[in-house]
Scaffold this motif. Structure first.
Motif, PDB file in Angstrom:
ATOM      1  N   TYR A  34      -2.675  -4.132  -6.359  1.00 44.85           N
ATOM      2  CA  TYR A  34      -3.930  -4.308  -5.619  1.00 44.85           C
ATOM      3  C   TYR A  34      -3.658  -4.835  -4.208  1.00 44.85           C
ATOM      4  CZ  TYR A  34      -6.715  -3.486  -9.790  1.00 44.85           C
ATOM      5  OH  TYR A  34      -7.297  -2.901 -10.881  1.00 44.85           O
ATOM      6  N   VAL A  35      -2.725  -5.766  -4.106  1.00 46.45           N
ATOM      7  CA  VAL A  35      -2.353  -6.300  -2.796  1.00 46.45           C
ATOM      8  C   VAL A  35      -1.756  -5.188  -1.941  1.00 46.45           C
ATOM      9  CG1 VAL A  35      -0.838  -7.940  -1.602  1.00 46.45           C
ATOM     10  CG2 VAL A  35      -2.015  -8.633  -3.689  1.00 46.45           C
ATOM     11  N   GLY A  36      -0.928  -4.355  -2.550  1.00 42.30           N
ATOM     12  CA  GLY A  36      -0.350  -3.219  -1.847  1.00 42.30           C
ATOM     13  C   GLY A  36      -1.410  -2.250  -1.361  1.00 42.30           C
ATOM     14  N   PHE A  37      -2.416  -2.001  -2.205  1.00 42.97           N
ATOM     15  CA  PHE A  37      -3.496  -1.098  -1.816  1.00 42.97           C
ATOM     16  C   PHE A  37      -4.232  -1.637  -0.590  1.00 42.97           C
ATOM     17  CE2 PHE A  37      -7.958   0.164  -1.935  1.00 42.97           C
ATOM     18  CZ  PHE A  37      -7.831   1.553  -1.935  1.00 42.97           C
ATOM     19  N   VAL A  38      -4.569  -2.909  -0.596  1.00 42.14           N
ATOM     20  CA  VAL A  38      -5.281  -3.507   0.541  1.00 42.14           C
ATOM     21  C   VAL A  38      -4.400  -3.499   1.790  1.00 42.14           C
ATOM     22  CG1 VAL A  38      -6.313  -5.641   1.415  1.00 42.14           C
ATOM     23  CG2 VAL A  38      -6.815  -4.886  -0.903  1.00 42.14           C
ATOM     24  N   ALA A  39      -3.110  -3.804   1.617  1.00 41.09           N
ATOM     25  CA  ALA A  39      -2.190  -3.793   2.760  1.00 41.09           C
ATOM     26  C   ALA A  39      -2.063  -2.394   3.355  1.00 41.09           C
ATOM     27  CB  ALA A  39      -0.822  -4.319   2.341  1.00 41.09           C
ATOM     28  N   VAL A  40      -1.956  -1.379   2.498  1.00 37.05           N
ATOM     29  CA  VAL A  40      -1.868  -0.003   2.985  1.00 37.05           C
ATOM     30  C   VAL A  40      -3.177   0.392   3.661  1.00 37.05           C
ATOM     31  CG1 VAL A  40      -1.686   2.414   2.255  1.00 37.05           C
ATOM     32  CG2 VAL A  40      -0.084   0.735   1.367  1.00 37.05           C
ATOM     33  N   ALA A  41      -4.315  -0.005   3.111  1.00 34.88           N
ATOM     34  CA  ALA A  41      -5.607   0.312   3.723  1.00 34.88           C
ATOM     35  C   ALA A  41      -5.716  -0.320   5.108  1.00 34.88           C
ATOM     36  CB  ALA A  41      -6.749  -0.163   2.825  1.00 34.88           C
ATOM     37  N   ILE A  42      -5.249  -1.550   5.252  1.00 35.92           N
ATOM     38  CA  ILE A  42      -5.268  -2.209   6.567  1.00 35.92           C
ATOM     39  C   ILE A  42      -4.343  -1.475   7.538  1.00 35.92           C
ATOM     40  CG2 ILE A  42      -4.625  -4.320   7.810  1.00 35.92           C
ATOM     41  CD1 ILE A  42      -5.612  -5.876   5.301  1.00 35.92           C
ATOM     42  N   ALA A  43      -3.145  -1.127   7.070  1.00 36.74           N
ATOM     43  CA  ALA A  43      -2.198  -0.404   7.926  1.00 36.74           C
ATOM     44  C   ALA A  43      -2.757   0.959   8.345  1.00 36.74           C
ATOM     45  CB  ALA A  43      -0.867  -0.236   7.203  1.00 36.74           C
ATOM     46  N   CYS A  44      -3.427   1.661   7.419  1.00 30.00           N
ATOM     47  CA  CYS A  44      -4.046   2.955   7.735  1.00 30.00           C
ATOM     48  C   CYS A  44      -5.124   2.789   8.800  1.00 30.00           C
ATOM     49  CB  CYS A  44      -4.662   3.577   6.490  1.00 30.00           C
ATOM     50  SG  CYS A  44      -3.492   4.098   5.251  1.00 30.00           S
ATOM     51  N   SER A  45      -5.910   1.740   8.673  1.00 27.87           N
ATOM     52  CA  SER A  45      -6.981   1.483   9.631  1.00 27.87           C
ATOM     53  C   SER A  45      -6.412   1.151  11.006  1.00 27.87           C
ATOM     54  CB  SER A  45      -7.863   0.340   9.135  1.00 27.87           C
ATOM     55  OG  SER A  45      -8.424   0.674   7.884  1.00 27.87           O
ATOM     56  N   MET A  46      -5.340   0.397  11.037  1.00 26.10           N
ATOM     57  CA  MET A  46      -4.693   0.081  12.313  1.00 26.10           C
ATOM     58  C   MET A  46      -4.062   1.323  12.929  1.00 26.10           C
ATOM     59  SD  MET A  46      -3.040  -3.608  11.337  1.00 26.10           S
ATOM     60  CE  MET A  46      -2.266  -3.883  12.914  1.00 26.10           C
ATOM     61  N   MET A  47      -3.494   2.190  12.102  1.00 23.45           N
ATOM     62  CA  MET A  47      -2.926   3.442  12.592  1.00 23.45           C
ATOM     63  C   MET A  47      -4.007   4.313  13.220  1.00 23.45           C
ATOM     64  SD  MET A  47      -2.497   7.019  11.451  1.00 23.45           S
ATOM     65  CE  MET A  47      -2.929   6.888   9.768  1.00 23.45           C
ATOM     66  N   ALA A  48      -5.161   4.392  12.571  1.00 23.37           N
ATOM     67  CA  ALA A  48      -6.269   5.177  13.107  1.00 23.37           C
ATOM     68  C   ALA A  48      -6.754   4.595  14.428  1.00 23.37           C
ATOM     69  CB  ALA A  48      -7.414   5.238  12.095  1.00 23.37           C
ATOM     70  N   ALA A  49      -6.855   3.274  14.502  1.00 25.94           N
ATOM     71  CA  ALA A  49      -7.278   2.633  15.750  1.00 25.94           C
ATOM     72  C   ALA A  49      -6.276   2.900  16.870  1.00 25.94           C
ATOM     73  CB  ALA A  49      -7.462   1.134  15.530  1.00 25.94           C
ATOM     74  N   GLY A  50      -4.996   2.867  16.539  1.00 21.73           N
ATOM     75  CA  GLY A  50      -3.967   3.175  17.533  1.00 21.73           C
ATOM     76  C   GLY A  50      -4.067   4.610  18.014  1.00 21.73           C
ATOM     77  N   PHE A  51      -4.391   5.522  17.104  1.00 22.21           N
ATOM     78  CA  PHE A  51      -4.574   6.922  17.499  1.00 22.21           C
ATOM     79  C   PHE A  51      -5.756   7.053  18.453  1.00 22.21           C
ATOM     80  CE2 PHE A  51      -6.506  11.142  16.640  1.00 22.21           C
ATOM     81  CZ  PHE A  51      -5.501  11.920  17.188  1.00 22.21           C
ATOM     82  N   GLY A  52      -6.842   6.353  18.163  1.00 20.14           N
ATOM     83  CA  GLY A  52      -7.998   6.388  19.064  1.00 20.14           C
ATOM     84  C   GLY A  52      -7.660   5.848  20.443  1.00 20.14           C
ATOM     85  N   LEU A  53      -6.889   4.789  20.489  1.00 23.46           N
ATOM     86  CA  LEU A  53      -6.470   4.222  21.768  1.00 23.46           C
ATOM     87  C   LEU A  53      -5.541   5.186  22.506  1.00 23.46           C
ATOM     88  CD1 LEU A  53      -6.862   1.699  23.472  1.00 23.46           C
ATOM     89  CD2 LEU A  53      -4.806   0.769  22.418  1.00 23.46           C
ATOM     90  N   LEU A  54      -4.686   5.894  21.772  1.00 24.06           N
ATOM     91  CA  LEU A  54      -3.820   6.896  22.382  1.00 24.06           C
ATOM     92  C   LEU A  54      -4.642   8.013  23.019  1.00 24.06           C
ATOM     93  CD1 LEU A  54      -0.916   8.031  22.809  1.00 24.06           C
ATOM     94  CD2 LEU A  54      -1.244   9.249  20.652  1.00 24.06           C
TER      95      LEU A  54
END
Length: 193
Positions: free
Chosen positions: A103-123
């Protein structure tokens, strides 16, 4: 007639009692695709703000550019994270998708995915010249990343050479991480990778 390729059976889950769940993969893949498209719109909004002069007004405020960009990144990360969690909540309630791994891994991956998407938007905002041209190019880039990242079809179905090439695509890691913590039933160490 013979098969034009060789087939071998290989376990993709961590335990025998964890079956493949196509819904889990579909929600992971389409969730990441949706996050990238919403982040793309975030980047295009920043370009629109620049065209309308709002960006110049924001920069004239007594705060640094870093704070402005960090605030925009944080906001799209939070929106993306909530979108992904609500999507998986729906998948769990309606399609019986389960977090078979950490469960901790799932939340960590979800946070990382969200940060990746935000970085793509900034790019998109940093590289784009105008909202109209940025939309077309970034839409194409999103669709290529999603396709190569295994969001539409799991990457274990890809030919071996393509599996090796797609490790440079961030979507591959995002989908693999969500798959690892849901239907593959892998632990925190797999989510960290």
């Amino acid at each position: 007639f013979s098969m034009p390729y060789t087939v071998k059976e290989e376990a993709m889950t961590s335990r025998e009692n964890v079956p493949y769940n196509g819904f889990a993969h579909a929600f992971a893949g389409m969730g990441i695709q949706f996050l990238l498209f919403s982040a793309l719109n975030f980047g295009i909004e920043m370009l629109t703000e620049r065209e309308r002069g709002l960006w110049a007004r924001l920069r004239s405020a007594p705060i640094s550019r870093f704070v402005i960009i960090a605030a925009k990144m944080t906001s799209i990360t939070i929106v993306s994270l909530m979108t992904l969690l609500v999507s998986f909540g729906f998948a769990m309630a309606v399609f019986h998708v389960r977090i078979e791994g950490s469960y901790v891994g799932f939340v960590a991956v979800a946070i990382a995915c969200s940060m990746m998407a935000a970085g793509f938007g900034l790019l998109v905002a940093a590289v784009g010249n105008s909202p109209k041209t940025a939309r077309g190019v970034s839409t194409l880039a999103t669709l290529v990343m999603v396709m190569l990242g295994g969001a539409w079809v799991p990457t274990f179905v890809f030919p071996k050479w393509l599996q090796q090439v797609t490790v440079i695509v961030p979507v591959r890691w995002a989908v693999d991480g969500l798959d690892a913590t849901t239907w593959r039933g892998l632990g925190l160490s797999s989510a960290v990778v």
